[in-house]
Design a protein around this motif. Structure first.
Motif: not given
Length: 74
Positions: A35-62
């Protein structure tokens, strides 16, 4: 509206950890996601994920990110 976001714990074939919104049909099972958290924009969630996994990317679907256009300056 804010959404819940998760990142896959297992990297995909390209060594990326993929970020998904809670309602994504490709969301991994609960044991295979973090779980990353609650975000208003996918980009914010991706930036949070990159704190744990630097190579994190967004799902092409969601979590698609807009394509950047290359500007040629003369």
């Amino acid at each position: 509206m804010a959404a819940f976001y998760y990142v896959s714990k297992q990297a995909d074939y390209a060594d990326h950890h993929v970020v998904h919104a809670a309602d994504c049909r490709f969301l991994p099972d609960s044991n295979d996601r973090q779980f990353l958290g609650t975000f208003y924009a996918p980009n914010d969630a991706i930036h949070q994920a990159q704190k744990y996994f630097p190579n994190a990317v967004g799902c092409a679907t969601c979590c698609p990110l807009p394509m950047r256009r290359h500007v040629v300056e003369n």
